[in-house]
Scaffold this motif. Structure first.
Motif, PDB file in Angstrom:
ATOM      1  N   HIS A   9       0.851  -1.183   0.000  1.00 36.60           N
ATOM      2  CA  HIS A   9       0.000   0.000   0.000  1.00 36.60           C
ATOM      3  C   HIS A   9       0.888   1.234   0.000  1.00 36.60           C
ATOM      4  CE1 HIS A   9      -2.968   2.951   1.275  1.00 36.60           C
ATOM      5  NE2 HIS A   9      -3.895   2.076   0.886  1.00 36.60           N
ATOM      6  N   VAL A  10       0.466   2.275  -0.672  1.00 39.65           N
ATOM      7  CA  VAL A  10       1.254   3.499  -0.791  1.00 39.65           C
ATOM      8  C   VAL A  10       1.540   4.132   0.576  1.00 39.65           C
ATOM      9  CG1 VAL A  10      -0.711   5.042  -1.143  1.00 39.65           C
ATOM     10  CG2 VAL A  10       1.489   5.615  -2.139  1.00 39.65           C
ATOM     11  N   LEU A  11       0.698   3.869   1.579  1.00 43.49           N
ATOM     12  CA  LEU A  11       0.904   4.450   2.911  1.00 43.49           C
ATOM     13  C   LEU A  11       1.580   3.498   3.898  1.00 43.49           C
ATOM     14  CD1 LEU A  11      -2.403   6.473   3.366  1.00 43.49           C
ATOM     15  CD2 LEU A  11      -0.127   7.316   2.766  1.00 43.49           C
ATOM     16  N   GLU A  12       2.056   2.376   3.419  1.00 41.28           N
ATOM     17  CA  GLU A  12       2.695   1.377   4.288  1.00 41.28           C
ATOM     18  C   GLU A  12       3.797   2.002   5.150  1.00 41.28           C
ATOM     19  OE1 GLU A  12       2.167  -2.501   5.336  1.00 41.28           O
ATOM     20  OE2 GLU A  12       1.617  -2.028   3.278  1.00 41.28           O
ATOM     21  N   ASP A  13       4.686   2.767   4.544  1.00 46.44           N
ATOM     22  CA  ASP A  13       5.787   3.371   5.292  1.00 46.44           C
ATOM     23  C   ASP A  13       5.316   4.529   6.170  1.00 46.44           C
ATOM     24  OD1 ASP A  13       7.595   1.583   4.233  1.00 46.44           O
ATOM     25  OD2 ASP A  13       8.110   2.891   2.548  1.00 46.44           O
ATOM     26  N   HIS A  14       4.268   5.207   5.776  1.00 44.47           N
ATOM     27  CA  HIS A  14       3.755   6.325   6.567  1.00 44.47           C
ATOM     28  C   HIS A  14       3.113   5.844   7.869  1.00 44.47           C
ATOM     29  CE1 HIS A  14       4.319   9.533   3.579  1.00 44.47           C
ATOM     30  NE2 HIS A  14       4.120   8.575   2.700  1.00 44.47           N
ATOM     31  N   ILE A  15       2.431   4.715   7.791  1.00 46.62           N
ATOM     32  CA  ILE A  15       1.731   4.203   8.968  1.00 46.62           C
ATOM     33  C   ILE A  15       2.715   3.578   9.954  1.00 46.62           C
ATOM     34  CG2 ILE A  15       0.148   2.387   9.703  1.00 46.62           C
ATOM     35  CD1 ILE A  15      -1.796   3.459   7.927  1.00 46.62           C
ATOM     36  N   VAL A  29      -6.822   3.477   7.383  1.00 47.02           N
ATOM     37  CA  VAL A  29      -6.553   3.448   5.951  1.00 47.02           C
ATOM     38  C   VAL A  29      -7.142   2.155   5.388  1.00 47.02           C
ATOM     39  CG1 VAL A  29      -4.755   3.420   4.187  1.00 47.02           C
ATOM     40  CG2 VAL A  29      -4.431   4.771   6.271  1.00 47.02           C
ATOM     41  N   VAL A  30      -8.015   2.296   4.405  1.00 54.95           N
ATOM     42  CA  VAL A  30      -8.643   1.126   3.783  1.00 54.95           C
ATOM     43  C   VAL A  30      -7.638   0.520   2.809  1.00 54.95           C
ATOM     44  CG1 VAL A  30     -10.603   0.311   2.425  1.00 54.95           C
ATOM     45  CG2 VAL A  30     -10.907   2.183   4.063  1.00 54.95           C
ATOM     46  N   ARG A  31      -7.322  -0.757   3.002  1.00 54.39           N
ATOM     47  CA  ARG A  31      -6.267  -1.396   2.205  1.00 54.39           C
ATOM     48  C   ARG A  31      -6.605  -1.557   0.734  1.00 54.39           C
ATOM     49  NH1 ARG A  31      -1.460  -3.366   3.999  1.00 54.39           N
ATOM     50  NH2 ARG A  31      -1.350  -3.748   6.209  1.00 54.39           N
ATOM     51  N   ARG A  32      -7.732  -2.137   0.420  1.00 59.32           N
ATOM     52  CA  ARG A  32      -8.045  -2.435  -0.982  1.00 59.32           C
ATOM     53  C   ARG A  32      -9.480  -2.048  -1.339  1.00 59.32           C
ATOM     54  NH1 ARG A  32      -4.809  -6.424   0.849  1.00 59.32           N
ATOM     55  NH2 ARG A  32      -2.839  -6.652  -0.228  1.00 59.32           N
TER      56      ARG A  32
END
Length: 184
Positions: A9-15, A29-32
């Motif tokens: 997910h594009v926010l993986e590193d942000h979370i 954040v909704v994954r898919r």
């Protein structure tokens, strides 16, 4: 030579680093999510909206005149595409946006106070009712905001700006102990 791609997910590193037990004020954040843009052809807007609202397992988000987002967390993209293909092609067109959009779900007792720092819209319950949605700027990024519950909103943003919006919302929610994580 074959290449194996990792689906992240594009926010993986942000979370990473924000994940904790959810506080009352929480950003999920909704994954898919499955997201389709649906356009009603001229004069067919009412028919298109009625057809979308009659479909099970989707929520319909108003984007602009004759344009909606059909959003689902339960249907696969192929299933929703098949359902949308059953609409009269002379009345409506659709295209998938799932890979290009990110859904942020913000909930809690202070959600309006957090969002008031990010959007220039009156979010009072009598003005922005449950089920209502609108396109607007959120943290200086074009977004679609929907009220999905008494103290719950969803923000749909372009994938390329998701990190920026995530960081801004987390900063705006800092004084309210906003936590973040991926939705279940």
């Amino acid at each position: 030579m074959s290449a194996a791609y990792q689906n992240r997910h594009v926010l993986e590193d942000h979370i990473s680093g924000f994940e904790a037990e959810p506080n009352p004020n929480h950003l999920a954040v909704v994954r898919r999510p499955v997201i389709f843009s649906v356009l009603g052809h001229a004069g067919q807007e009412g028919w298109t909206l009625a057809a979308l609202k009659a479909m099970p397992d989707i929520s319909v988000r108003h984007v602009g005149p004759g344009e909606w987002l059909a959003v689902s967390e339960t249907l696969a993209a192929e299933s929703l595409a098949r359902d949308l293909a059953m609409l009269d092609a002379a009345r409506a067109s659709f295209f998938e946006q799932s890979d290009g959009r990110v859904v942020l779900r913000l909930s809690g007792p202070s959600v309006r106070r957090i969002l008031a720092k990010c959007v220039a819209v009156d979010l009072h319950p009598q003005v922005f009712a449950e089920g209502q949605s609108a396109s607007m700027l959120c943290c200086h990024v074009s977004a679609n905001l929907a009220r999905t519950g008494p103290d719950r909103f969803e923000i749909i943003v372009p994938r390329s700006y998701a990190g920026s919006v995530f960081e801004e919302v987390m900063e705006m929610g800092r004084e309210f102990a906003l936590t973040a994580g991926f939705a279940d």
